[in-house]
Enzyme design. Structure first.
Site, PDB file in Angstrom:
ATOM      1  N   LYS A 256       0.777  -1.248   0.060  1.00  0.00           N
ATOM      2  CA  LYS A 256       0.075  -0.076   0.061  1.00  0.00           C
ATOM      3  C   LYS A 256       0.893   1.153  -0.003  1.00  0.00           C
ATOM      4  CE  LYS A 256      -3.143   2.518   3.132  1.00  0.00           C
ATOM      5  NZ  LYS A 256      -3.727   2.652   4.374  1.00  0.00           N
ATOM      6  N   ASP A 261      -2.392  10.266   3.863  1.00  0.00           N
ATOM      7  CA  ASP A 261      -3.787  10.113   4.016  1.00  0.00           C
ATOM      8  C   ASP A 261      -4.498  11.184   4.897  1.00  0.00           C
ATOM      9  OD1 ASP A 261      -6.215   9.064   4.094  1.00  0.00           O
ATOM     10  OD2 ASP A 261      -5.708   7.505   5.450  1.00  0.00           O
ATOM     11  N   LYS A 268      -9.865  13.053   8.653  1.00  0.00           N
ATOM     12  CA  LYS A 268      -9.293  12.600   9.830  1.00  0.00           C
ATOM     13  C   LYS A 268      -9.339  13.905  10.866  1.00  0.00           C
ATOM     14  CE  LYS A 268      -6.204   9.023   8.281  1.00  0.00           C
ATOM     15  NZ  LYS A 268      -6.813   7.872   8.919  1.00  0.00           N
ATOM     16  N   ASP A 279       1.617   6.128   6.041  1.00  0.00           N
ATOM     17  CA  ASP A 279       0.741   5.353   5.482  1.00  0.00           C
ATOM     18  C   ASP A 279       1.116   4.600   4.192  1.00  0.00           C
ATOM     19  OD1 ASP A 279      -1.778   4.170   5.883  1.00  0.00           O
ATOM     20  OD2 ASP A 279      -3.031   5.718   4.552  1.00  0.00           O
ATOM     21  N   ASP A 338     -12.008   7.323   4.157  1.00  0.00           N
ATOM     22  CA  ASP A 338     -10.901   6.987   4.946  1.00  0.00           C
ATOM     23  C   ASP A 338     -10.660   5.493   5.128  1.00  0.00           C
ATOM     24  OD1 ASP A 338      -8.522   7.757   6.474  1.00  0.00           O
ATOM     25  OD2 ASP A 338      -9.748   7.646   8.278  1.00  0.00           O
ATOM     26  N   GLU A 340      -9.384   3.973   2.323  1.00  0.00           N
ATOM     27  CA  GLU A 340      -9.129   4.045   0.840  1.00  0.00           C
ATOM     28  C   GLU A 340      -8.089   2.976   0.564  1.00  0.00           C
ATOM     29  OE1 GLU A 340      -5.758   5.128   2.762  1.00  0.00           O
ATOM     30  OE2 GLU A 340      -7.688   5.920   3.430  1.00  0.00           O
ATOM     31  N   ARG A 342      -7.910  -0.265   0.919  1.00  0.00           N
ATOM     32  CA  ARG A 342      -8.452  -1.480   0.449  1.00  0.00           C
ATOM     33  C   ARG A 342      -8.612  -1.235  -0.888  1.00  0.00           C
ATOM     34  NH1 ARG A 342     -12.505  -1.645   5.346  1.00  0.00           N
ATOM     35  NH2 ARG A 342     -10.696  -0.743   6.135  1.00  0.00           N
TER      36      ARG A 342
END
Length: 498
Positions: A256, A261, A268, A279, A338, A340, A342
């Site tokens: 990933k 993010d 967030k 991330d 949030d 995202e 996956r």
């Protein structure tokens, strides 16, 4: 930092010219008599233990300055308990932490007599981990004083393979840490692509970096939707290490690569949002693994896939309620932007099918729920395949980069049902790490698959804020074990799905 493996007795250690000599002292020293020791190092250690000034428990330390009969300016006696890899790692890390800020350039570490390969690996990786200092974006880079580390063992030739393995692992872990620690305005998706190309050129493996037009042509609608809210163009990185025959099915690693993010429209809260630069820890770990893999050159084929983009909330960003078209053909209802990670991984997992892989492992800082479940000690492991899971767990234990297997029962997927699409991108709060894994599982049913949720292990917060480089150690150990076994674990895995 350069590492050297050297045959070294205690007497030779006493004569070793270095700034610091770290002597690892195990439980066996408890019965030693100082008067019978023939050299200054052994006498010092035996006397300290006998007097009760040094506890051999892992991590306990005793310092000496210009000790008589010892060439090193400083001596650090470090307890390592039973001398296992885990205890040696604790002892080395404690010693290195105590030396942080010193001007030492040359260090020697003497392992206890009878130490095995695990202790050698732990000494190398523990030293590299504890002496790492980030300086890339500082105006006055300071703190990287250590230049050479000698690992002293009873028989250097016997431990050379383990030493080379550890040295490559340490280099890969540091590479991953450095990338993860870069600020998000430096470590953009474009930068990740550039780093992949540099690695491929330096270590002679294949690399292709695709941009938005190529990704759109492939049909990665889910991945593209996440990237829409950012001015930074997405990148899809494909790396190919070929160490075996071209007909041999590869292991595919999927990392990933969300380089920052914000949470998107489902934004967030502000506190600690800066840590969302981490991330892309999964992407960093894949790049770090390739850095180590290409140096060791095992007889194995490995593909690395990295979907990289930012998750930002501008006027073009995807929204809660949107329906996305994935590469697999499955439609996805967005309930939370949030979630995202996956959404970019699912298209990469479908893309992995074209390599006809023997196994696929995805690595992602995926869920806060995994942090709640396992903290920062073990990564969460989910797998559709028992033998693959067992091999990854064993690799993590051997690399001192442990994971813990989590359930993947079908019932956990019930919360992902949607009235408007084939699947929703989130379930309820309960079992959040598991429902995230169940979402990915839908896109990984064509091959043995495992998912590593590293949200708790990829970085540390607080005063010691930094990327950790995990799980490079686990991944490298798994790949090397596959090469050594001729892929037996992965081939067996195909018949043991659950």
């Amino acid at each position: 930092m350069d590492f050297e493996l050297k045959t070294m007795t205690a007497a030779q250690a006493a004569a070793e010219k270095c700034d610091v000599l770290v002597v690892l002292v195990g439980e066996s020293m408890k019965g030693a008599k100082a008067g019978k020791a023939q050299d200054a190092v052994a006498r010092l250690a035996a006397t300290a233990v006998a007097a009760g000034d040094l506890d051999t428990k892992a991590g306990k330390l005793l310092h000496a300055y210009r000790a008589e009969g010892i060439a090193a300016t400083r001596v650090v006696l470090a307890g390592v308990g039973d001398g296992s890899g885990k205890r040696v790692q604790s002892g080395v890390q404690a010693a290195m932490s105590a030396l942080r800020g010193s001007k030492a350039k040359r260090l020697a570490i003497l392992l206890p007599e009878g130490s095995g390969d695990a202790a050698v690996r732990a000494a190398v990786c523990g030293t590299a981990d504890s002496s790492y200092v980030y300086v890339a974006t500082k105006s006055k880079p300071e703190g990287r004083e250590l230049e050479r580390v000698i690992i002293g063992v009873a028989d250097a030739a016997a431990h050379k393979p383990a030493f080379e393995r550890a040295r490559a692992a340490a280099a890969g872990i540091e590479f991953a840490r450095e990338l993860a620690n870069l600020p998000p305005n430096h470590a953009t998706p474009t930068r990740l692509g550039e780093e992949a190309r540099k690695l491929s050129k330096a270590f002679k493996f294949g690399c292709e970096v695709l941009g938005p037009k190529e990704v759109e042509k492939i049909g990665m609608g889910s991945f593209m939707s996440v990237a829409k809210g950012s001015d930074e163009p997405l990148r899809f990185i494909v790396m190919r290490y070929e160490g075996a025959a071209k007909t041999d099915a590869p292991v595919v690693l999927v990392g990933k690569g969300i380089t920052f993010d914000t949470g998107g429209i489902s934004i967030k809260p502000a506190p600690e949002m800066d840590e969302m630069k981490f991330d892309m820890g999964g992407a960093a770990s894949v790049l770090g693994t390739f850095r180590a893999l290409a140096e060791l050159r095992p007889r194995l084929n490995v593909v690395g896939l990295i979907p990289a983009c930012e998750n930002m909330p501008d006027g073009g960003a995807y929204k809660p309620g949107d329906i996305l078209q994935s590469l697999s053909g499955q439609t996805i209802e967005v309930l939370n932007t949030d979630a995202e990670g996956r959404l970019i991984l699912c298209d990469a997992l479908t893309y992995a099918e074209r390599f006809k892989p023997r196994a696929v492992v995805d690595i992602a800082t995926l869920t806060g729920a995994c942090v709640i479940a396992l903290g920062a000690v073990r990564s969460g492991l989910f797998s559709s395949d028992d033998a693959l899971a067992d091999a990854l767990l064993a690799a993590g234990d051997a690399a001192l980069d442990p994971a813990w297997r989590m359930p993947l029962d079908d019932e956990y997927g019930e919360g992902l049902k949607s009235n408007f699409a084939d699947v929703a991108n989130v379930g309820g709060r309960a079992g959040g790490a598991i429902t995230a894994a169940k979402f990915l599982h839908r896109f990984a049913d064509k091959y043995p698959w495992a998912h590593l949720d590293i949200a708790g292990t990829a970085w540390k917060g607080g005063a010691g804020k930094s990327g950790t480089g995990r799980p490079v150690g686990l991944l490298l150990e798994y790949l090397l074990s596959q090469a050594e076994q001729g892929g037996a674990v992965a081939k067996k895995a195909k018949g043991t799905k659950r």
